[in-house]
Scaffold this active site. Structure first.
Site, mmCIF file in Angstrom:
data_model
loop_
_atom_site.group_PDB
_atom_site.id
_atom_site.type_symbol
_atom_site.label_atom_id
_atom_site.label_comp_id
_atom_site.label_asym_id
_atom_site.label_seq_id
_atom_site.Cartn_x
_atom_site.Cartn_y
_atom_site.Cartn_z
ATOM 1 N N SER A 198 35.856 9.783 15.605
ATOM 2 C CA SER A 198 36.630 11.010 15.741
ATOM 3 C C SER A 198 37.392 11.336 14.468
ATOM 4 C CB SER A 198 37.615 10.867 16.907
ATOM 5 O OG SER A 198 38.398 12.027 17.060
ATOM 6 N N HIS A 200 40.428 12.946 14.136
ATOM 7 C CA HIS A 200 41.888 12.875 14.099
ATOM 8 C C HIS A 200 42.425 11.454 13.941
ATOM 9 C CE1 HIS A 200 41.419 11.929 18.356
ATOM 10 N NE2 HIS A 200 42.690 11.613 18.418
ATOM 11 N N CYS A 322 45.399 8.152 25.673
ATOM 12 C CA CYS A 322 44.767 8.835 26.803
ATOM 13 C C CYS A 322 45.333 8.376 28.139
ATOM 14 C CB CYS A 322 43.260 8.598 26.776
ATOM 15 S SG CYS A 322 42.450 9.275 25.312
#
Length: 378
Positions: A198, A200, A322
């Site tokens: 990813s 970010h 998350c």
């Protein structure tokens, strides 16, 4: 705010921010359009793909842009499972410490006839390669083992597992979200036909994921469409993709700082252990990312320490971003054999390769005070 939650998201790099400002000001066209603006956007899109692929040593056609690391992992597992040629292979193997995006994608497949096998880690946080291999046989279609754990930083034996999967004809995926840009990631050394990560986590923009897919692997798209070679539908955000490619290039260029970062991590942990009693380093005896420490404080709730540090200007974490707000203990730590109380006492500190020693020293001091105060009012 002093940022020590890089595993949740790295600060946006100044060079990346400048790139984004220029790109959005240019009012880029749709790269699927045939007019001049569309052709210009297509050139920028493919340039971003070429640069990102080159940073990892793969071909541009092997790189698929997605909307996140989670989307890339879901496309890898579900796409490979649904597109498999041998329908007698209906088993999916994952480790118990995978990111929720991988675990949930695997669970979804059970509703489509898959049998799920979950491999447990050792107490040090390592999923033993031999134990993972025991779960593999001719019935397995897809297997997934993360490169580095997001909560403990513990590195996993992906090279050995990938080799075994290759011999058995099992499609292997590795979630490298925490590994890319923090340790050397080579698909020449690790023969993983599917690898996701990813933007970010690299100091790039959120909203961009990458999936490396070997030419030998067929994927059924989660959303049908013509973009990304028919494997990932949706109009690409050219500005974000160019910025993500730049962040990846910058991260790879900094990998020479690994040893120095690991030394700073070790010095931070020594300072904490010297000043605070009843502290354990989760996974401390296993190979780890040089930028992650998972600390457990006997008899204390880590969320109280997190809030105390937040008030002092330090951003840390109690686990996966998350799962923030969840009352359940970490599935990673409980899989390692820790009790729910022990898991809730764990604080994650994660930083960048360039984070100075002085910042880590300041955090160690603030953490010492926070623990002393918490224990004084118990």
């Amino acid at each position: 705010m002093k940022h020590f939650d890089w595993n949740a998201g790295a600060p946006l790099r100044p060079a990346v921010l400048e790139h984004l400002q220029r790109a959005f000001a240019d009012q880029l066209g749709n790269p699927s359009s045939v007019h001049g603006l569309g052709r210009a956007a297509r050139r920028l899109l493919e340039d971003a793909r070429r640069r990102a692929a080159a940073a990892l040593g793969v071909g541009p056609k092997e790189l698929i842009f997605t909307s996140s690391g989670s989307a890339a992992a879901a496309l890898a597992l579900r796409g490979a499972f649904f597109a498999r040629k041998d329908r007698s292979r209906s088993t999916v193997v994952v480790s118990a410490i995978e990111h929720p995006s991988v675990l949930e994608a695997a669970k979804v497949l059970t509703a489509h006839g898959a049998t799920l096998r979950v491999v447990q880690p050792r107490p040090d946080g390592v999923v033993d390669a031999a134990a993972f291999e025991q779960a593999l046989d001719a019935s397995v279609a897809v297997a997934s083992l993360m490169w580095a754990n997001n909560e403990t930083g513990v590195l996993q034996p992906v090279e050995a597992v990938a080799e075994r999967c290759e011999r058995l004809g099992v499609i292997f995926h590795t979630d490298a979200v925490q590994a890319v840009g923090r340790v050397p990631v080579s698909l020449r050394a690790v023969h993983a036909p599917l690898l996701s990560f990813s933007s970010h986590k690299l100091g790039g923009p959120a909203g961009v994921g990458f999936l490396i897919c070997a030419p030998s692997v067929q994927l059924e798209p989660l959303v049908p469409g013509h973009q990304e070679g028919g494997r990932q539908a949706g109009t690409p955000n050219v500005a974000l993709l160019g910025a993500a490619a730049l962040a990846l290039e910058l991260c790879v260029a900094e990998l020479g700082a690994l040893e120095a970062a690991a030394a700073r991590r070790d010095a931070f942990e020594r300072a904490v252990l010297a000043s605070i009693s009843g502290v354990e380093i989760t996974g401390g005896t296993a190979p780890r990312l040089p930028t992650t420490s998972n600390l457990r404080f006997d008899g204390l709730a880590a969320d109280a320490l997190l809030m105390a540090l937040d008030l002092e200007g330090f951003a840390v974490s109690t686990g996966a971003a998350c799962a923030s707000g969840s009352v359940a203990p970490s599935h990673v730590l409980t899989a390692m054999g820790l009790s729910a109380e022990q898991a809730r006492s764990a604080l994650r500190v994660s930083f960048g390769l360039q984070t100075p020693a002085e910042a880590l020293s300041a955090l160690a001091g603030a953490l010492t005070i926070a623990v002393q105060r918490a224990r004084a009012v118990r």
